[in-house]
Design an enzyme around this catalytic site. Structure first.
Site, mmCIF file in Angstrom:
data_model
loop_
_atom_site.group_PDB
_atom_site.id
_atom_site.type_symbol
_atom_site.label_atom_id
_atom_site.label_comp_id
_atom_site.label_asym_id
_atom_site.label_seq_id
_atom_site.Cartn_x
_atom_site.Cartn_y
_atom_site.Cartn_z
ATOM 1 N N HIS A 169 75.100 0.005 66.301
ATOM 2 C CA HIS A 169 75.187 -1.016 65.253
ATOM 3 C C HIS A 169 74.413 -0.577 64.023
ATOM 4 O O HIS A 169 73.545 0.301 64.082
ATOM 5 C CB HIS A 169 74.645 -2.352 65.745
ATOM 6 C CG HIS A 169 73.160 -2.337 66.011
ATOM 7 N ND1 HIS A 169 72.614 -1.747 67.136
ATOM 8 C CD2 HIS A 169 72.106 -2.828 65.298
ATOM 9 C CE1 HIS A 169 71.297 -1.883 67.110
ATOM 10 N NE2 HIS A 169 70.956 -2.528 65.992
ATOM 11 N N ASP A 171 72.105 -2.561 61.205
ATOM 12 C CA ASP A 171 71.406 -3.844 61.221
ATOM 13 C C ASP A 171 72.117 -4.915 60.385
ATOM 14 O O ASP A 171 72.404 -4.699 59.194
ATOM 15 C CB ASP A 171 69.970 -3.674 60.726
ATOM 16 C CG ASP A 171 69.108 -2.917 61.726
ATOM 17 O OD1 ASP A 171 69.445 -2.939 62.925
ATOM 18 O OD2 ASP A 171 68.109 -2.302 61.308
ATOM 19 N N HIS A 319 72.782 2.939 64.803
ATOM 20 C CA HIS A 319 71.818 3.362 65.807
ATOM 21 C C HIS A 319 72.042 2.590 67.099
ATOM 22 O O HIS A 319 72.696 1.542 67.115
ATOM 23 C CB HIS A 319 70.375 3.188 65.310
ATOM 24 C CG HIS A 319 70.028 1.781 64.903
ATOM 25 N ND1 HIS A 319 70.411 1.241 63.693
ATOM 26 C CD2 HIS A 319 69.354 0.802 65.559
ATOM 27 C CE1 HIS A 319 69.978 -0.004 63.604
ATOM 28 N NE2 HIS A 319 69.337 -0.296 64.728
ATOM 29 N N ARG A 335 59.590 -4.514 63.139
ATOM 30 C CA ARG A 335 60.572 -4.012 62.177
ATOM 31 C C ARG A 335 60.537 -4.829 60.900
ATOM 32 O O ARG A 335 60.405 -6.056 60.927
ATOM 33 C CB ARG A 335 61.965 -4.101 62.816
ATOM 34 C CG ARG A 335 63.090 -3.578 61.979
ATOM 35 C CD ARG A 335 64.412 -3.761 62.733
ATOM 36 N NE ARG A 335 65.200 -4.864 62.178
ATOM 37 C CZ ARG A 335 66.349 -5.287 62.692
ATOM 38 N NH1 ARG A 335 66.821 -4.739 63.803
ATOM 39 N NH2 ARG A 335 67.014 -6.271 62.128
#
Length: 368
Positions: A169, A171, A319, A335
């Site tokens: 995916h 983000d 990723h 994150r």
């Protein structure tokens, strides 16, 4: 209620939360009932435009800079993200745009410094639509997986009942203006091995397609949706913070700084191709998903160490996390994600391979 602006919230050091210690004590994520207005369009000014093309401020101050693969991934030693100069921040933006993901080990940056780095230089910070966060830090998205996570069936399916390749995916690509950069620091690893992350280059994924497939894809648009995330959260008693979680983006997009074409689909959030029948759309998307998953020549796999940081450009990478440690120990980090421009395709743009070949030819002609 609008998402908080971290620049206006200067938290004294003595009042800052140590989320690593929170994680050591147990699962701490907060899921308040707060909702936000829909995200509004804004003009994104990419700092990569004002950089030194040689990236001297990074290369001349690092003790070592090396590529992990030829197509994606660079690691830098000897530089602390918490102490970057403005020029280094600009140069880093270009390096990430070119290499897709850049890694730093043994970093002392904390979540508050991460918020400041992101919001002050790279773009508005994104608040995730459904994920939990540390108390009073909605722009921080914790990475917390282990035996003590109070999982719902939806969350268990995400980590244990899907193939690893289903996890590719970019983000929150379903937003109107999806993320540019993501900064991820892992401060707790499950053991000697496990919990790696893979990234794939959208540049090279595009370059590896045949000319006829490229022609077919250019100009097509795909629907990206976070509805499953929202519905899963609501079904488990949590809140969907915004309702508008579906948007349409080009399948091949142009990066505003490099000017290179990138493949911009992934199984995480891409749902259908506009204008095609369901059968046609599913067939073409599955071909592209298999292309991404099998593209070992344009992937990089990173083995985390404590306090390592990865910074990647969501516009040109996907990723996938590897959940091979859930019975072994806890993996934790945090994150920060910044928003960027609305995806677009410029038919005059070149691919990475085309431009690099052109530069090589020009250099050879000069020396001939």
């Amino acid at each position: 209620m609008s998402p908080p602006n971290q620049n206006e919230q200067i938290i004294p050091v003595q009042d800052q939360i140590d989320i690593k210690k929170l994680a050591e004590a147990g699962y701490y994520l907060d899921f308040p009932k707060t909702t936000y207005p829909e995200l509004k369009a804004f003009k994104h000014e990419d700092v990569g435009h004002r950089t030194d093309s040689k990236k001297s401020s990074l290369y001349e101050n690092a003790t070592k800079v090396f590529n992990l693969t030829s197509n994606i991934g660079t690691e830098i030693e000897g530089i602390q993200l918490s102490k970057l100069t403005n020029q280094q921040k600009d140069d880093l933006a270009l390096l990430i745009a070119e290499r897709g993901v850049v890694f730093f080990r043994d970093q002392d940056i904390n979540p508050y410094q991460g918020l400041e780095l992101g919001s002050s230089h790279y773009g508005p910070l994104h608040v995730h639509n459904v994920a939990g966060h540390p108390p009073n830090l909605p722009e921080i998205l914790p990475i917390y997986f282990g035996k003590d996570v109070p999982g719902t069936p939806f969350e268990r399916n995400f980590t244990t009942q899907l193939r690893a390749s289903d996890g590719w995916h970019s983000d929150v690509s379903y937003e109107l203006q999806p993320p540019g950069f993501t900064f991820l620091k892992i401060d707790t690893i499950p053991g000697e091995a496990g919990g790696d992350t893979l990234w794939t280059s959208g540049y090279t994924a595009y370059d590896c397609l045949s000319p006829e497939i490229k022609k077919t894809l250019e100009g097509l648009e795909a629907v990206h949706s976070g509805k499953e995330h929202a519905d899963g959260a609501v079904a488990s008693g949590k809140t969907s913070r915004r309702q508008n979680n579906t948007h349409t983006h080009p399948i091949v997009r142009t990066h505003p700084v490099t000017g290179w074409k990138s493949l911009y689909v992934q199984p995480g959030f891409t749902r259908s191709i506009v204008g095609l029948s369901r059968h046609e759309s599913n067939t073409l998307l599955q071909f592209l998903y298999d292309h991404i998953a099998g593209g070992y020549d344009f992937q990089v796999r990173f083995r985390w160490t404590e306090n390592a940081v990865a910074v990647w450009d969501n516009r040109v990478t996907s990723h996938a996390a590897i959940f091979d440690y859930l019975d072994e120990g806890k993996r934790h980090g945090w994150r920060v994600t910044t928003q960027a421009e609305r995806p677009y395709f410029d038919p005059k743009s070149k691919s990475r391979k085309e431009e690099l070949q052109q530069k090589k030819t020009e250099a050879e002609q000069k020396t001939a």
